[in-house]
Design a protein around this motif. Structure first.
Motif, PDB file in Angstrom:
ATOM      1  N   ALA A  26      29.144  15.119  -2.704  1.00 53.39           N
ATOM      2  CA  ALA A  26      27.938  15.077  -2.292  1.00 53.39           C
ATOM      3  C   ALA A  26      27.137  13.807  -2.506  1.00 53.39           C
ATOM      4  N   SER A  27      27.014  13.723  -3.797  1.00 56.63           N
ATOM      5  CA  SER A  27      26.307  12.498  -4.220  1.00 56.63           C
ATOM      6  C   SER A  27      27.073  11.092  -3.826  1.00 56.63           C
ATOM      7  N   THR A  28      28.315  10.926  -3.866  1.00 57.76           N
ATOM      8  CA  THR A  28      29.096   9.762  -3.172  1.00 57.76           C
ATOM      9  C   THR A  28      28.609   9.841  -1.588  1.00 57.76           C
ATOM     10  N   LEU A  29      28.484  10.779  -0.903  1.00 60.72           N
ATOM     11  CA  LEU A  29      28.158  10.815   0.564  1.00 60.72           C
ATOM     12  C   LEU A  29      26.608  10.139   0.560  1.00 60.72           C
ATOM     13  N   ASP A  30      25.989  10.856  -0.263  1.00 53.93           N
ATOM     14  CA  ASP A  30      24.428  10.465  -0.113  1.00 53.93           C
ATOM     15  C   ASP A  30      24.128   9.399  -0.315  1.00 53.93           C
ATOM     16  N   SER A  31      24.963   8.578  -1.310  1.00 50.28           N
ATOM     17  CA  SER A  31      24.907   7.289  -1.601  1.00 50.28           C
ATOM     18  C   SER A  31      25.235   6.089  -0.327  1.00 50.28           C
ATOM     19  N   GLN A  32      26.393   6.745  -0.047  1.00 50.19           N
ATOM     20  CA  GLN A  32      26.764   6.058   1.504  1.00 50.19           C
ATOM     21  C   GLN A  32      25.992   6.055   2.433  1.00 50.19           C
ATOM     22  N   GLU A  33      25.363   7.206   2.667  1.00 51.24           N
ATOM     23  CA  GLU A  33      24.333   7.432   3.740  1.00 51.24           C
ATOM     24  C   GLU A  33      23.116   6.376   3.476  1.00 51.24           C
ATOM     25  N   SER A  34      22.743   6.519   2.506  1.00 48.21           N
ATOM     26  CA  SER A  34      21.578   5.860   1.987  1.00 48.21           C
ATOM     27  C   SER A  34      21.751   4.035   2.064  1.00 48.21           C
ATOM     28  N   GLU A  35      22.786   3.901   1.652  1.00 45.31           N
ATOM     29  CA  GLU A  35      23.359   2.407   1.952  1.00 45.31           C
ATOM     30  C   GLU A  35      23.487   2.321   3.458  1.00 45.31           C
ATOM     31  N   ARG A  83      21.615   3.617   5.723  1.00 47.57           N
ATOM     32  CA  ARG A  83      20.419   3.663   6.335  1.00 47.57           C
ATOM     33  C   ARG A  83      19.702   2.161   6.036  1.00 47.57           C
ATOM     34  N   GLU A  84      19.844   1.685   4.745  1.00 40.94           N
ATOM     35  CA  GLU A  84      19.273   0.352   4.597  1.00 40.94           C
ATOM     36  C   GLU A  84      19.890  -0.801   5.107  1.00 40.94           C
ATOM     37  N   ASP A  85      21.220  -0.606   5.433  1.00 42.82           N
ATOM     38  CA  ASP A  85      21.838  -1.866   6.293  1.00 42.82           C
ATOM     39  C   ASP A  85      21.109  -1.679   7.548  1.00 42.82           C
ATOM     40  N   ILE A  86      20.979  -0.469   8.348  1.00 43.93           N
ATOM     41  CA  ILE A  86      20.396  -0.417   9.551  1.00 43.93           C
ATOM     42  C   ILE A  86      18.848  -0.669   9.814  1.00 43.93           C
ATOM     43  N   ASP A  87      18.101  -0.498   8.510  1.00 48.24           N
ATOM     44  CA  ASP A  87      17.001  -0.925   8.534  1.00 48.24           C
ATOM     45  C   ASP A  87      16.783  -2.309   8.342  1.00 48.24           C
ATOM     46  N   ALA A  88      17.605  -2.988   7.670  1.00 50.01           N
ATOM     47  CA  ALA A  88      17.757  -4.532   7.729  1.00 50.01           C
ATOM     48  C   ALA A  88      18.091  -5.170   8.913  1.00 50.01           C
ATOM     49  N   LEU A  89      18.911  -4.544   9.820  1.00 50.39           N
ATOM     50  CA  LEU A  89      19.198  -5.100  11.024  1.00 50.39           C
ATOM     51  C   LEU A  89      18.004  -4.936  12.176  1.00 50.39           C
ATOM     52  N   VAL A  90      17.477  -3.636  11.948  1.00 45.47           N
ATOM     53  CA  VAL A  90      16.420  -3.629  12.743  1.00 45.47           C
ATOM     54  C   VAL A  90      15.215  -4.457  12.535  1.00 45.47           C
ATOM     55  N   ASP A  91      14.796  -4.955  11.312  1.00 40.14           N
ATOM     56  CA  ASP A  91      13.857  -5.809  10.941  1.00 40.14           C
ATOM     57  C   ASP A  91      14.200  -7.186  11.322  1.00 40.14           C
ATOM     58  N   LEU A  92      15.480  -7.565  11.099  1.00 43.00           N
ATOM     59  CA  LEU A  92      15.982  -8.938  11.633  1.00 43.00           C
ATOM     60  C   LEU A  92      15.747  -8.920  13.110  1.00 43.00           C
ATOM     61  N   GLY A  93      16.128  -7.934  13.743  1.00 43.33           N
ATOM     62  CA  GLY A  93      16.057  -8.005  15.285  1.00 43.33           C
ATOM     63  C   GLY A  93      14.691  -7.997  15.867  1.00 43.33           C
ATOM     64  N   GLU A  94      13.859  -7.165  15.189  1.00 43.52           N
ATOM     65  CA  GLU A  94      12.272  -7.207  15.518  1.00 43.52           C
ATOM     66  C   GLU A  94      11.684  -8.626  15.236  1.00 43.52           C
ATOM     67  N   CYS A  95      12.123  -9.153  14.093  1.00 42.26           N
ATOM     68  CA  CYS A  95      11.546 -10.696  13.649  1.00 42.26           C
ATOM     69  C   CYS A  95      12.127 -11.724  14.603  1.00 42.26           C
ATOM     70  N   LEU A  96      13.416 -11.271  15.267  1.00 42.73           N
ATOM     71  CA  LEU A  96      13.641 -12.517  16.232  1.00 42.73           C
ATOM     72  C   LEU A  96      12.993 -12.461  17.253  1.00 42.73           C
TER      73      LEU A  96
END
Length: 102
Positions: free
Chosen positions: A4-13, A15-28
């Motif tokens: 469960a902790s591995t899955l939580d860690s993967q999900e967190s990563e 989410r961070e990747d998606i957030d970074a893409l959203v930020d870049l898209g918004e910035c563009l």
């Protein structure tokens, strides 16, 4: 076996990747609407790999923003880099119309 902790860690990563893409898209999109220098916008796409497929809450993509600002050079650049010209049915006619007008 995945814990469960591995899955939580993967999900967190993810989410961070998606957030970074959203930020870049918004910035563009914001940079295009703000008429930032073309080199700055190109750097976001080429150097930072800003997502050309991203659409903001209003449905605008980078290509929509470039067409709206009537920046033919930027429109051409975005299309060459793989921008999706029909990403939104609601804005499709607007974007296509702006491209034809140029």
């Amino acid at each position: 076996m995945m814990t469960a902790s591995t899955l939580d860690s993967q999900e967190s990563e993810q989410r961070e990747d998606i957030d970074a893409l959203v930020d870049l898209g918004e910035c563009l999109i914001e940079n295009i609407f703000s008429a930032r220098p073309l080199e700055d916008v190109k750097a976001l796409v080429v150097d930072q790999d800003a997502p050309l497929w991203y659409q903001d809450e209003s449905g605008n993509s980078a290509l929509h923003a470039a067409a709206y600002t009537r920046n033919k050079e930027l429109v051409d650049f975005l299309l060459e880099r793989g921008a999706i010209w029909n990403a939104s049915e609601s804005l499709y006619l607007f974007c296509a119309h702006e491209l034809v007008e140029q």
